[in-house]
Design a protein around this motif. Structure first.
Motif, PDB file in Angstrom:
ATOM      1  N   ASP A   1       0.828  -1.279   0.069  1.00 55.89           N
ATOM      2  CA  ASP A   1       0.116  -0.039  -0.208  1.00 55.89           C
ATOM      3  C   ASP A   1       0.787   1.427   0.055  1.00 55.89           C
ATOM      4  O   ASP A   1       2.096   1.243  -0.030  1.00 55.89           O
ATOM      5  CB  ASP A   1      -1.198  -0.096   1.266  1.00 55.89           C
ATOM      6  N   LYS A   2       0.209   2.575   0.018  1.00 52.79           N
ATOM      7  CA  LYS A   2       0.896   3.637   0.192  1.00 52.79           C
ATOM      8  C   LYS A   2       1.822   4.023   1.143  1.00 52.79           C
ATOM      9  O   LYS A   2       3.003   4.499   0.937  1.00 52.79           O
ATOM     10  CB  LYS A   2       0.002   4.929  -0.203  1.00 52.79           C
ATOM     11  N   HIS A   3       1.392   3.598   2.362  1.00 53.71           N
ATOM     12  CA  HIS A   3       2.351   3.915   3.248  1.00 53.71           C
ATOM     13  C   HIS A   3       3.568   3.027   3.396  1.00 53.71           C
ATOM     14  O   HIS A   3       4.775   3.472   3.798  1.00 53.71           O
ATOM     15  CB  HIS A   3       1.592   3.348   4.840  1.00 53.71           C
ATOM     16  N   SER A   4       3.354   1.855   2.781  1.00 54.96           N
ATOM     17  CA  SER A   4       4.490   0.880   2.610  1.00 54.96           C
ATOM     18  C   SER A   4       5.491   1.479   1.785  1.00 54.96           C
ATOM     19  O   SER A   4       6.709   1.220   1.877  1.00 54.96           O
ATOM     20  CB  SER A   4       4.091  -0.430   2.352  1.00 54.96           C
ATOM     21  N   VAL A   5       4.941   1.847   0.734  1.00 56.99           N
ATOM     22  CA  VAL A   5       5.810   2.579  -0.475  1.00 56.99           C
ATOM     23  C   VAL A   5       6.411   3.766   0.067  1.00 56.99           C
ATOM     24  O   VAL A   5       7.641   3.852  -0.065  1.00 56.99           O
ATOM     25  CB  VAL A   5       5.134   3.016  -1.641  1.00 56.99           C
ATOM     26  N   ASP A   6       5.882   4.671   0.881  1.00 55.91           N
ATOM     27  CA  ASP A   6       6.460   5.932   1.532  1.00 55.91           C
ATOM     28  C   ASP A   6       7.757   5.444   2.225  1.00 55.91           C
ATOM     29  O   ASP A   6       8.625   6.068   2.140  1.00 55.91           O
ATOM     30  CB  ASP A   6       5.448   6.688   2.377  1.00 55.91           C
ATOM     31  N   ARG A   7       7.455   4.504   2.976  1.00 55.88           N
ATOM     32  CA  ARG A   7       8.463   3.864   3.909  1.00 55.88           C
ATOM     33  C   ARG A   7       9.601   3.323   3.267  1.00 55.88           C
ATOM     34  O   ARG A   7      10.754   3.744   3.425  1.00 55.88           O
ATOM     35  CB  ARG A   7       7.877   2.927   4.957  1.00 55.88           C
ATOM     36  N   LEU A   8       9.456   2.675   2.050  1.00 52.01           N
ATOM     37  CA  LEU A   8      10.343   2.056   1.321  1.00 52.01           C
ATOM     38  C   LEU A   8      11.149   3.219   0.697  1.00 52.01           C
ATOM     39  O   LEU A   8      12.346   3.016   0.660  1.00 52.01           O
ATOM     40  CB  LEU A   8       9.752   1.400   0.157  1.00 52.01           C
ATOM     41  N   ILE A   9      10.421   4.270   0.331  1.00 51.18           N
ATOM     42  CA  ILE A   9      11.241   5.315  -0.442  1.00 51.18           C
ATOM     43  C   ILE A   9      12.165   5.933   0.662  1.00 51.18           C
ATOM     44  O   ILE A   9      13.266   6.204   0.272  1.00 51.18           O
ATOM     45  CB  ILE A   9      10.232   6.241  -1.093  1.00 51.18           C
ATOM     46  N   GLU A  10      11.604   6.156   1.875  1.00 47.96           N
ATOM     47  CA  GLU A  10      12.367   6.813   2.744  1.00 47.96           C
ATOM     48  C   GLU A  10      13.534   6.002   3.139  1.00 47.96           C
ATOM     49  O   GLU A  10      14.686   6.643   3.413  1.00 47.96           O
ATOM     50  CB  GLU A  10      11.534   7.047   4.267  1.00 47.96           C
ATOM     51  N   GLU A  11      13.467   4.656   3.087  1.00 48.41           N
ATOM     52  CA  GLU A  11      14.551   3.709   3.555  1.00 48.41           C
ATOM     53  C   GLU A  11      15.628   3.752   2.475  1.00 48.41           C
ATOM     54  O   GLU A  11      16.805   3.749   2.601  1.00 48.41           O
ATOM     55  CB  GLU A  11      14.132   2.363   3.637  1.00 48.41           C
ATOM     56  N   ARG A  12      15.171   3.880   1.022  1.00 51.85           N
ATOM     57  CA  ARG A  12      16.120   3.566  -0.128  1.00 51.85           C
ATOM     58  C   ARG A  12      16.508   5.339  -0.480  1.00 51.85           C
ATOM     59  O   ARG A  12      17.524   5.078  -1.377  1.00 51.85           O
ATOM     60  CB  ARG A  12      15.398   3.063  -1.367  1.00 51.85           C
ATOM     61  N   TYR A  13      15.980   6.246   0.086  1.00 45.26           N
ATOM     62  CA  TYR A  13      16.179   7.441  -0.674  1.00 45.26           C
ATOM     63  C   TYR A  13      17.728   7.984  -0.727  1.00 45.26           C
ATOM     64  O   TYR A  13      18.261   8.289  -1.844  1.00 45.26           O
ATOM     65  CB  TYR A  13      15.573   8.457   0.080  1.00 45.26           C
ATOM     66  N   GLN A  14      18.563   7.841   0.263  1.00 42.56           N
ATOM     67  CA  GLN A  14      19.961   7.950   0.259  1.00 42.56           C
ATOM     68  C   GLN A  14      20.677   7.187  -0.561  1.00 42.56           C
ATOM     69  O   GLN A  14      21.959   7.569  -0.980  1.00 42.56           O
ATOM     70  CB  GLN A  14      20.657   7.723   1.650  1.00 42.56           C
ATOM     71  N   SER A  15      20.298   6.118  -1.012  1.00 41.17           N
ATOM     72  CA  SER A  15      21.254   5.197  -1.861  1.00 41.17           C
ATOM     73  C   SER A  15      20.828   5.168  -3.337  1.00 41.17           C
ATOM     74  O   SER A  15      21.235   4.804  -4.252  1.00 41.17           O
ATOM     75  CB  SER A  15      20.917   3.631  -1.570  1.00 41.17           C
ATOM     76  N   LEU A  16      19.743   6.237  -3.498  1.00 36.77           N
ATOM     77  CA  LEU A  16      19.270   6.478  -4.982  1.00 36.77           C
ATOM     78  C   LEU A  16      20.209   7.393  -5.529  1.00 36.77           C
ATOM     79  O   LEU A  16      20.851   8.273  -4.977  1.00 36.77           O
ATOM     80  CB  LEU A  16      17.909   6.994  -5.012  1.00 36.77           C
ATOM     81  N   SER A  17      20.370   7.510  -7.132  1.00 34.61           N
ATOM     82  CA  SER A  17      21.050   8.732  -7.584  1.00 34.61           C
ATOM     83  C   SER A  17      20.437   9.697  -7.574  1.00 34.61           C
ATOM     84  O   SER A  17      19.123   9.736  -7.308  1.00 34.61           O
ATOM     85  CB  SER A  17      21.363   8.099  -9.109  1.00 34.61           C
ATOM     86  N   PRO A  18      21.108  10.928  -7.719  1.00 33.04           N
ATOM     87  CA  PRO A  18      20.381  12.123  -7.556  1.00 33.04           C
ATOM     88  C   PRO A  18      19.208  12.460  -8.639  1.00 33.04           C
ATOM     89  O   PRO A  18      18.285  12.855  -7.944  1.00 33.04           O
ATOM     90  CB  PRO A  18      21.574  13.159  -7.994  1.00 33.04           C
ATOM     91  N   VAL A  19      19.022  11.900  -9.651  1.00 33.83           N
ATOM     92  CA  VAL A  19      17.966  12.079 -10.722  1.00 33.83           C
ATOM     93  C   VAL A  19      16.825  11.090  -9.977  1.00 33.83           C
ATOM     94  O   VAL A  19      15.712  11.557 -10.184  1.00 33.83           O
ATOM     95  CB  VAL A  19      18.328  11.698 -11.954  1.00 33.83           C
ATOM     96  N   LEU A  20      17.335   9.935  -9.370  1.00 23.21           N
ATOM     97  CA  LEU A  20      16.252   9.184  -8.920  1.00 23.21           C
ATOM     98  C   LEU A  20      15.479   9.631  -7.796  1.00 23.21           C
ATOM     99  O   LEU A  20      14.431   9.566  -7.233  1.00 23.21           O
ATOM    100  CB  LEU A  20      16.624   7.701  -8.602  1.00 23.21           C
ATOM    101  N   GLN A  21      16.340  10.561  -6.934  1.00 20.15           N
ATOM    102  CA  GLN A  21      16.014  11.069  -5.683  1.00 20.15           C
ATOM    103  C   GLN A  21      15.208  12.068  -6.006  1.00 20.15           C
ATOM    104  O   GLN A  21      13.953  12.366  -5.430  1.00 20.15           O
ATOM    105  CB  GLN A  21      17.187  11.778  -5.026  1.00 20.15           C
TER     106      GLN A  21
END
Length: 288
Positions: A2-22
């Motif tokens: 669900d959206k809450h899970s996706v939001d948490r996933l994005i927060e967890e992965r955010y720092q490891s993403l490339s600048p454009v994916l961020q």
């Protein structure tokens, strides 16, 4: 997912993403309605990115592609987090006779799934914990506003048959929280609240916690503003195509808690129930 899970996933992965994916992830987090309503090309253009970037973000987060990623936001918009007018508009688009039976089935299947989810081990343990807290409380204050008032009223009404220590926070003449002044560490507050969360319910929990009361919360998410303040937290699913989130799971929890309190009440509860039945008969409340 669900959206809450996706939001948490994005927060967890955010720092490891490339600048454009961020940049893409930030746009997704800030514009969930746009995600639900627009194509990948439109979203990418609004974010100042190439279409392929949105596809790459979806794949990075574990989705097959953009459409499966987008479906999370479509579900979020249509089933729980859109405005009442948006939900009503969606319902009216299904007013045709060929849609009626499908809508009825969806509503019934949604609540069937909700009740099934309440049988998970974690939820069962939470319900038992809630019952233990309420069973030991000197007084039980009960709060449920707007669409969830029926759950609070039922709990208070049913408990009145066999115990006399519940107080329903009614809010008549603006007195919603007045009874809580007497609450203390031997008491408990049972509160029912869904997103959008009623301000008075949240305030009541904050005040009760300051008074040392035990908090039993029946709500829809661990992100609920009352979740972290709860001593017993019962999370109930409530997504439905209807105008309001489903009240069926909350009503079910209210019924379960009453039944568990009766079960642990012993002879005293039985005596009180007999007295209540006699009083109802005396006033001929029900038709013979």
């Amino acid at each position: 997912m669900d959206k809450h899970s996706v939001d948490r996933l994005i927060e967890e992965r955010y720092q490891s993403l490339s600048p454009v994916l961020q940049r893409a992830a930030r746009y997704v987090m800030d514009n969930p309605k746009d995600m639900a309503l627009n194509s990948m090309r439109t979203i990418a253009s609004s974010a100042g990115l190439q279409s392929s970037t949105m596809h790459r973000l979806a794949r990075e987060l574990g989705f097959d592609g953009y459409e499966s990623f987008r479906s999370v936001y479509r579900t979020w918009l249509t089933e729980g987090s859109s405005s009442f007018s948006e939900r009503a508009t969606a319902l009216q688009k299904r007013s045709g006779s060929d849609e009626a039976e499908k809508l009825i089935r969806e509503l019934l299947h949604a609540d069937d799934a909700h009740l099934t989810q309440l049988t998970t081990p974690d939820t069962l343990a939470s319900i038992k914990n809630a019952s233990d807290i309420l069973g030991k409380a000197r007084r039980i204050y009960v709060a449920g506003l707007r669409s969830l008032f029926p759950a609070a009223f039922y709990f208070n009404y049913a408990c009145g048959m066999f115990m006399h220590n519940t107080r329903l926070l009614m809010g008549i003449a603006g007195t919603f929280s007045d009874d809580l002044r007497e609450g203390g560490s031997e008491d408990a507050l049972l509160v029912f609240t869904y997103n959008p969360y009623a301000r008075d319910s949240v305030s009541a929990v904050e005040f009760a916690r300051q008074q040392g009361m035990r908090i039993v919360s029946v709500t829809d998410s661990t992100l609920s503003p009352i979740a972290k303040q709860s001593h017993a937290l019962v999370i109930v699913p409530n997504r439905t195509p209807s105008l309001f989130p489903s009240v069926v799971p909350a009503m079910s929890i209210a019924q379960i808690l009453v039944a568990m309190l009766v079960a642990r009440g012993g002879k005293k509860s039985l005596q009180e129930i007999k007295k209540s039945e006699a009083q109802l008969q005396r006033f001929a409340v029900y038709v013979e």
